[in-house]
Design a protein around this motif. Structure first.
Motif, PDB file in Angstrom:
ATOM      1  N   GLY A 165     -11.548  -9.963  14.895  1.00  0.00           N
ATOM      2  CA  GLY A 165     -10.970 -10.050  14.913  1.00  0.00           C
ATOM      3  C   GLY A 165      -9.499 -10.578  13.794  1.00  0.00           C
ATOM      4  O   GLY A 165      -8.456 -10.731  14.031  1.00  0.00           O
ATOM      5  N   ASP A 166     -10.155 -11.816  13.598  1.00  0.00           N
ATOM      6  CA  ASP A 166      -9.412 -12.387  13.367  1.00  0.00           C
ATOM      7  C   ASP A 166      -8.765 -12.757  10.953  1.00  0.00           C
ATOM      8  O   ASP A 166     -10.000 -10.955  11.533  1.00  0.00           O
ATOM      9  CB  ASP A 166      -9.668 -14.261  13.206  1.00  0.00           C
ATOM     10  CG  ASP A 166      -9.973 -14.758  14.139  1.00  0.00           C
ATOM     11  OD1 ASP A 166      -9.093 -14.662  15.136  1.00  0.00           O
ATOM     12  OD2 ASP A 166     -11.440 -15.880  14.410  1.00  0.00           O
ATOM     13  N   ARG A 167      -8.174 -13.022  10.520  1.00  0.00           N
ATOM     14  CA  ARG A 167      -7.546 -12.436   8.872  1.00  0.00           C
ATOM     15  C   ARG A 167      -8.052 -13.307   8.199  1.00  0.00           C
ATOM     16  O   ARG A 167      -8.080 -14.359   8.514  1.00  0.00           O
ATOM     17  CB  ARG A 167      -6.231 -12.322   9.120  1.00  0.00           C
ATOM     18  CG  ARG A 167      -5.704 -11.801  10.426  1.00  0.00           C
ATOM     19  CD  ARG A 167      -5.951 -10.019  10.112  1.00  0.00           C
ATOM     20  NE  ARG A 167      -5.986  -9.215  11.113  1.00  0.00           N
ATOM     21  CZ  ARG A 167      -5.291  -7.591  11.262  1.00  0.00           C
ATOM     22  NH1 ARG A 167      -5.091  -7.299   9.732  1.00  0.00           N
ATOM     23  NH2 ARG A 167      -4.714  -6.997  12.081  1.00  0.00           N
ATOM     24  N   GLN A 220       3.813 -12.841  -1.471  1.00  0.00           N
ATOM     25  CA  GLN A 220       3.444 -11.096  -0.710  1.00  0.00           C
ATOM     26  C   GLN A 220       1.709 -11.900  -0.391  1.00  0.00           C
ATOM     27  O   GLN A 220       1.223 -12.467  -0.424  1.00  0.00           O
ATOM     28  CB  GLN A 220       2.670  -9.748  -1.553  1.00  0.00           C
ATOM     29  CG  GLN A 220       4.437  -9.384  -2.104  1.00  0.00           C
ATOM     30  CD  GLN A 220       5.658  -8.918  -1.015  1.00  0.00           C
ATOM     31  OE1 GLN A 220       4.814  -8.040  -0.662  1.00  0.00           O
ATOM     32  NE2 GLN A 220       6.541  -8.676  -1.059  1.00  0.00           N
ATOM     33  N   VAL A 221       1.361 -11.521   1.146  1.00  0.00           N
ATOM     34  CA  VAL A 221       0.559 -11.810   1.843  1.00  0.00           C
ATOM     35  C   VAL A 221      -0.822 -10.517   1.993  1.00  0.00           C
ATOM     36  O   VAL A 221       0.715  -9.150   2.634  1.00  0.00           O
ATOM     37  CB  VAL A 221       1.214 -12.413   3.540  1.00  0.00           C
ATOM     38  CG1 VAL A 221      -0.227 -12.575   4.106  1.00  0.00           C
ATOM     39  CG2 VAL A 221       1.504 -13.857   3.164  1.00  0.00           C
ATOM     40  N   GLU A 222      -1.752 -10.435   1.617  1.00  0.00           N
ATOM     41  CA  GLU A 222      -2.570  -9.161   2.365  1.00  0.00           C
ATOM     42  C   GLU A 222      -3.668  -9.637   3.019  1.00  0.00           C
ATOM     43  O   GLU A 222      -3.699 -10.223   3.124  1.00  0.00           O
ATOM     44  CB  GLU A 222      -2.906  -8.867   0.754  1.00  0.00           C
ATOM     45  CG  GLU A 222      -4.148  -7.912   1.461  1.00  0.00           C
ATOM     46  CD  GLU A 222      -5.120  -7.480  -0.042  1.00  0.00           C
ATOM     47  OE1 GLU A 222      -6.240  -6.829   0.206  1.00  0.00           O
ATOM     48  OE2 GLU A 222      -4.488  -7.454  -0.898  1.00  0.00           O
ATOM     49  N   SER A 223      -3.151  -8.958   4.070  1.00  0.00           N
ATOM     50  CA  SER A 223      -3.949  -9.052   5.772  1.00  0.00           C
ATOM     51  C   SER A 223      -5.132  -8.451   5.859  1.00  0.00           C
ATOM     52  O   SER A 223      -4.942  -6.939   5.742  1.00  0.00           O
ATOM     53  CB  SER A 223      -3.081  -8.793   6.694  1.00  0.00           C
ATOM     54  OG  SER A 223      -3.909  -9.290   7.991  1.00  0.00           O
ATOM     55  N   VAL A 224      -6.220  -8.548   6.109  1.00  0.00           N
ATOM     56  CA  VAL A 224      -7.597  -7.518   5.986  1.00  0.00           C
ATOM     57  C   VAL A 224      -8.474  -8.135   6.734  1.00  0.00           C
ATOM     58  O   VAL A 224      -8.645  -9.801   7.307  1.00  0.00           O
ATOM     59  CB  VAL A 224      -8.332  -8.038   4.796  1.00  0.00           C
ATOM     60  CG1 VAL A 224      -9.646  -7.204   5.650  1.00  0.00           C
ATOM     61  CG2 VAL A 224      -8.058  -7.162   3.558  1.00  0.00           C
ATOM     62  N   LYS A 225      -8.479  -7.515   8.337  1.00  0.00           N
ATOM     63  CA  LYS A 225      -9.580  -7.999   9.606  1.00  0.00           C
ATOM     64  C   LYS A 225     -10.990  -8.412   8.770  1.00  0.00           C
ATOM     65  O   LYS A 225     -11.727  -8.181   7.726  1.00  0.00           O
ATOM     66  CB  LYS A 225      -9.821  -6.589  10.278  1.00  0.00           C
ATOM     67  CG  LYS A 225      -8.291  -6.638  11.617  1.00  0.00           C
ATOM     68  CD  LYS A 225      -8.550  -5.191  12.197  1.00  0.00           C
ATOM     69  CE  LYS A 225      -7.596  -5.623  13.736  1.00  0.00           C
ATOM     70  NZ  LYS A 225      -8.439  -5.026  14.644  1.00  0.00           N
ATOM     71  N   LEU A 226     -11.484  -9.370   9.576  1.00  0.00           N
ATOM     72  CA  LEU A 226     -12.913 -10.112   9.312  1.00  0.00           C
ATOM     73  C   LEU A 226     -13.875  -9.089   9.213  1.00  0.00           C
ATOM     74  O   LEU A 226     -14.707  -9.174   8.764  1.00  0.00           O
ATOM     75  CB  LEU A 226     -12.710 -11.329   9.772  1.00  0.00           C
ATOM     76  CG  LEU A 226     -12.510 -12.228   9.379  1.00  0.00           C
ATOM     77  CD1 LEU A 226     -13.668 -14.108   9.896  1.00  0.00           C
ATOM     78  CD2 LEU A 226     -12.302 -12.685   7.997  1.00  0.00           C
TER      79      LEU A 226
END
Length: 276
Positions: free
Chosen positions: A65-67, A176-182
């Motif tokens: 669930g972390d990023r 900008q920040v791109e976020s993806v689940k681990l």
């Protein structure tokens, strides 16, 4: 010749084993002496690498669930980093120190921005019950399968889920920040983050003998143990019931490496060790 097996266990169930020769203690009859232990650690370090060390940090501290965050720079953010790099250049000249090439100065300036970001995030989470857990690296290199445009200065971060939004807010003024689940980086359907570690470390470089990555003080290092191999010639194998993730080629007289995972892993941040 004495062979030692170093076993590293991570909280997510990933286990690594490296069998390597240690010539310095061949005549000592064991690993109890201080010199013998130093020899083992030197040999183990030579058998490892930044990618594996970074992967161990990820495997021992982060769950599905972390990023994984990519922090890009806007034009205004890039200008701020350039201004900081110019300031660092002048400070070094005045101090009579060697001045790196501009590319390295920008890299060092970006590392300063990362330090400032971490301080802002810590302040932003000071009233939260959650901790700030991160592993980060500055990058100005493109991945092998990406085009040159992706080499624009940026930061890669792996953070705990509770901190991801705070990081994005505190970076807003810079870009900008791109976020993806681990979970998107799971290997063979299990939470092994070695591929992500390889991706991040593969785009970093060392400037002024610095580190290729930084981690928060809140990260926990994985547990490892050493033992003298009873059968030095035997091939390392994954135990029954585990998922084999990686196994190096077997070459007699050389170090062996294997990595596997126990399917029933413990996702608790501070739980008991589950790797037997």
């Amino acid at each position: 010749m004495v062979y030692v097996i170093r076993t590293t266990k991570c909280r997510n169930g990933v286990v690594e084993k490296t069998k390597f020769p240690v010539f310095d203690i061949a005549d000592r009859g064991g690993t109890a002496t201080r010199d013998g232990k130093r020899a083992i650690n030197r040999a183990a370090k030579n058998a490892g690498c930044a990618r594996r060390n970074f992967a161990r940090i990820l495997n021992n501290n982060f769950s599905v669930g972390d990023r994984f965050l990519t922090l890009d720079l806007s034009d205004a953010g890039m200008a701020k980093v350039a201004a900081r790099a110019e300031q660092m250049k002048q400070e070094r000249k005045e101090a009579g120190r060697a001045v790196p090439v501009w590319e390295d100065l920008m890299y060092l300036a970006m590392e300063r921005e990362l330090e400032n970001l971490n301080r802002r995030v810590l302040r932003g989470m000071s009233t939260s019950e959650s901790i700030y857990l991160y592993a980060a690296a500055v990058s100005d290199m493109a991945a092998p399968d990406e085009d040159a445009a992706s080499a624009r200065l940026h930061i890669h971060m792996v953070v705990n889920e509770a901190a991801a939004e705070v990081v994005a807010q505190k970076w807003k003024a810079m870009g900008q920040v791109e976020s993806v689940k681990l979970s998107a980086w799971a290997s063979k359907g299990v939470p092994d983050w070695t591929a992500l570690a390889a991706y991040i470390i593969g785009q970093t470089r060392v400037v002024e003998n610095g580190k290729r990555y930084t981690v928060s003080r809140t990260v926990d290092k994985p547990v490892f143990s050493d033992r003298v191999a009873v059968r030095p010639e035997a091939l390392l194998r994954a135990p029954s019931g585990t998922v084999l993730l990686e196994q190096g080629a077997y070459v007699p007289g050389r170090a062996q490496y294997i990595r596997y995972i126990y399917p029933a892993f413990d996702e608790r941040r501070h739980g008991e060790e589950v790797c037997a």
